[in-house]
Motif scaffolding. Structure first.
Motif, mmCIF file in Angstrom:
data_model
loop_
_atom_site.group_PDB
_atom_site.id
_atom_site.type_symbol
_atom_site.label_atom_id
_atom_site.label_comp_id
_atom_site.label_asym_id
_atom_site.label_seq_id
_atom_site.Cartn_x
_atom_site.Cartn_y
_atom_site.Cartn_z
ATOM 1 N N TYR A 18 0.815 -1.216 0.000
ATOM 2 C CA TYR A 18 0.000 0.000 0.000
ATOM 3 C C TYR A 18 0.850 1.268 0.000
ATOM 4 N N VAL A 19 1.940 1.278 0.736
ATOM 5 C CA VAL A 19 2.816 2.457 0.733
ATOM 6 C C VAL A 19 3.419 2.687 -0.655
ATOM 7 N N PRO A 20 3.940 1.650 -1.341
ATOM 8 C CA PRO A 20 4.439 1.877 -2.708
ATOM 9 C C PRO A 20 3.356 2.356 -3.676
ATOM 10 N N VAL A 21 2.136 1.855 -3.516
ATOM 11 C CA VAL A 21 1.057 2.291 -4.409
ATOM 12 C C VAL A 21 0.775 3.774 -4.211
ATOM 13 N N VAL A 22 0.707 4.204 -2.957
ATOM 14 C CA VAL A 22 0.471 5.624 -2.673
ATOM 15 C C VAL A 22 1.632 6.472 -3.198
ATOM 16 N N SER A 23 2.858 6.012 -2.990
ATOM 17 C CA SER A 23 4.026 6.734 -3.491
ATOM 18 C C SER A 23 4.020 6.808 -5.009
ATOM 19 N N MET A 24 3.643 5.708 -5.644
ATOM 20 C CA MET A 24 3.592 5.672 -7.109
ATOM 21 C C MET A 24 2.588 6.696 -7.644
ATOM 22 N N PHE A 25 1.446 6.784 -6.989
ATOM 23 C CA PHE A 25 0.444 7.758 -7.427
ATOM 24 C C PHE A 25 0.947 9.192 -7.227
ATOM 25 N N SER A 26 1.628 9.436 -6.132
ATOM 26 C CA SER A 26 2.165 10.784 -5.896
ATOM 27 C C SER A 26 3.248 11.130 -6.915
ATOM 28 N N TYR A 27 4.088 10.152 -7.280
ATOM 29 C CA TYR A 27 5.110 10.393 -8.300
ATOM 30 C C TYR A 27 4.478 10.681 -9.662
ATOM 31 N N SER A 28 3.329 10.051 -9.925
ATOM 32 C CA SER A 28 2.695 10.216 -11.238
ATOM 33 C C SER A 28 2.194 11.631 -11.464
ATOM 34 N N LEU A 29 2.102 12.426 -10.419
ATOM 35 C CA LEU A 29 1.645 13.811 -10.532
ATOM 36 C C LEU A 29 2.806 14.794 -10.628
ATOM 37 N N THR A 30 4.020 14.261 -10.774
ATOM 38 C CA THR A 30 5.214 15.102 -10.854
ATOM 39 C C THR A 30 6.023 14.748 -12.099
ATOM 40 N N ASN A 31 7.069 15.529 -12.331
ATOM 41 C CA ASN A 31 8.002 15.238 -13.430
ATOM 42 C C ASN A 31 9.322 14.691 -12.893
ATOM 43 N N TRP A 32 9.263 13.968 -11.779
ATOM 44 C CA TRP A 32 10.470 13.457 -11.129
ATOM 45 C C TRP A 32 11.230 12.544 -12.079
ATOM 46 N N ASP A 33 12.559 12.684 -12.073
ATOM 47 C CA ASP A 33 13.405 11.869 -12.953
ATOM 48 C C ASP A 33 13.910 10.602 -12.283
ATOM 49 N N GLY A 34 13.559 10.390 -11.020
ATOM 50 C CA GLY A 34 13.975 9.176 -10.323
ATOM 51 C C GLY A 34 15.308 9.269 -9.639
ATOM 52 N N VAL A 35 16.017 10.387 -9.807
ATOM 53 C CA VAL A 35 17.354 10.521 -9.233
ATOM 54 C C VAL A 35 17.454 11.747 -8.330
ATOM 55 N N SER A 36 17.047 12.884 -8.834
ATOM 56 C CA SER A 36 17.208 14.135 -8.096
ATOM 57 C C SER A 36 16.229 14.221 -6.927
ATOM 58 N N TYR A 37 16.544 15.118 -5.991
ATOM 59 C CA TYR A 37 15.688 15.311 -4.825
ATOM 60 C C TYR A 37 14.494 16.214 -5.138
ATOM 61 N N ASP A 38 14.620 17.003 -6.171
ATOM 62 C CA ASP A 38 13.571 17.961 -6.501
ATOM 63 C C ASP A 38 12.671 17.422 -7.609
ATOM 64 N N SER A 39 11.411 17.793 -7.552
ATOM 65 C CA SER A 39 10.454 17.442 -8.592
ATOM 66 C C SER A 39 9.386 18.519 -8.673
ATOM 67 N N GLU A 40 8.830 18.667 -9.838
ATOM 68 C CA GLU A 40 7.816 19.697 -10.059
ATOM 69 C C GLU A 40 6.447 19.048 -10.200
ATOM 70 N N PHE A 41 5.465 19.611 -9.526
ATOM 71 C CA PHE A 41 4.097 19.106 -9.613
ATOM 72 C C PHE A 41 3.505 19.484 -10.974
ATOM 73 N N VAL A 42 3.048 18.487 -11.713
ATOM 74 C CA VAL A 42 2.498 18.733 -13.055
ATOM 75 C C VAL A 42 1.040 18.302 -13.164
ATOM 76 N N GLY A 43 0.446 17.850 -12.077
ATOM 77 C CA GLY A 43 -0.957 17.445 -12.110
ATOM 78 C C GLY A 43 -1.177 16.205 -12.951
ATOM 79 N N ILE A 44 -2.169 16.287 -13.841
ATOM 80 C CA ILE A 44 -2.533 15.121 -14.663
ATOM 81 C C ILE A 44 -1.836 15.154 -16.020
ATOM 82 N N ASP A 45 -0.814 15.960 -16.160
ATOM 83 C CA ASP A 45 -0.125 16.087 -17.449
ATOM 84 C C ASP A 45 0.438 14.757 -17.923
ATOM 85 N N ASN A 46 0.980 13.951 -17.011
ATOM 86 C CA ASN A 46 1.526 12.642 -17.396
ATOM 87 C C ASN A 46 0.436 11.728 -17.944
#
Length: 285
Positions: free
Chosen positions: A22-50
């Motif tokens: 359940y924790v990975p699923v919630v994290s996955m959904f939160s990542y899906s709303l960002t443009n995170w590259d998987g490496v850097s600490y920073d990410s930008e919220f992009v909403g449903i753009d993905n």
């Protein structure tokens, strides 16, 4: 203390379930709303753009059509598995031998299966040599031709997973009381009438389970096409595309959105299946 005892036993498995599911699923959904590259600490919220990209960019959306090849193969596989399960449920010579042959491919590691069939479909390989023995001169690019590659790959899936569906069907048929067969034989019913009136209604729940497994499996195919083609020549599946977006193109946000869509599709299919083929225990209640 007595009331707490069951919860103490359940604490460890429930904790592992929450942490690793359940924790990975919630994290996955939160990542899906960002443009995170998987490496850097920073990410930008992009909403449903993905999510918009997944359904509007042709190169991302076409993987859904690739899944149709595996879906068609899965439906064919169900028919073949059911046929052999019905035939071998009756008294047949070498019945156990044929059961072993049908189930054996499912025991083989998927990576090994991929490498074996990689040489099988190689130009001038085993398949071309076999066709040559039959008088058919073939030098097809079975894995290089975009019109043939998905047919070839989905046929491998049929061979590998046929045994699983066969065992599920055979177990369901074996659970049907033998008295029903004896009564049908006394009444003069042939095997087709026995299948239609006794076997088919008796395996309805398992048929629904196999159908949902086949549909979800056709959406999440990965190892065989990844080993044999790497997704080349139009053979990229949903999961292969997701992996490439995350680890090759550093688009973890987009890959997470694809994973959320896949999860949603499987849950939707499961819900539809439960509505079409409800649990018998719920019907009795």
């Amino acid at each position: 203390m007595g009331r707490l005892t069951p919860w103490l036993y359940l604490a460890a498995p429930l904790g592992l379930l929450v942490i690793f599911t359940y924790v990975p699923v919630v994290s996955m959904f939160s990542y899906s709303l960002t443009n995170w590259d998987g490496v850097s600490y920073d990410s930008e919220f992009v909403g449903i753009d993905n999510y918009v990209q997944l359904f509007t960019r042709p190169e991302l959306f076409q993987v859904f059509f690739v899944s149709l090849y595996y879906l068609a193969a899965s439906l064919f596989q169900i028919v073949v598995a059911l046929y052999f399960a019905v035939v071998l449920s009756f008294k047949t010579r070498f019945r156990n031998f044929f059961k072993g042959i049908l189930f054996f491919p499912y025991l083989i590691n998927g990576v090994a299966v991929g490498f074996v069939f990689l040489y099988f479909f190689k130009q001038g390989g085993t398949l071309d040599s076999f066709l040559g023995l039959l008088g058919v001169q073939s030098r097809q690019f079975w894995l290089g031709d975009p019109d043939l590659v998905n047919v070839s790959l989905s046929s491998v899936s049929v061979w590998r997973f046929l045994g699983l569906n066969f065992v599920l069907f055979l177990g369901a048929i074996s659970a049907i009381p033998s008295e029903l067969y004896e009564a049908a034989e006394i009444d003069g019913a042939n095997r087709w009438q026995i299948f239609r009136s006794i076997i088919a209604p008796g395996i309805k729940p398992i048929l629904g389970l196999v159908t949902i497994l086949s549909i979800s499996g056709s959406l999440s195919v990965f190892e065989i096409p990844y080993i044999m083609t790497g997704g080349a020549n139009g053979s990229t599946t949903f999961v292969i595309q997701t992996v490439k977006q995350a680890f090759q193109f550093d688009k973890t946000g987009l890959a997470s959105a694809a994973a959320v869509v896949l999860l949603a599709l499987i849950l939707l299919i499961t819900w539809i299946q439960r509505k079409i083929v409800p649990d018998e225990r719920n019907e009795l209640a």
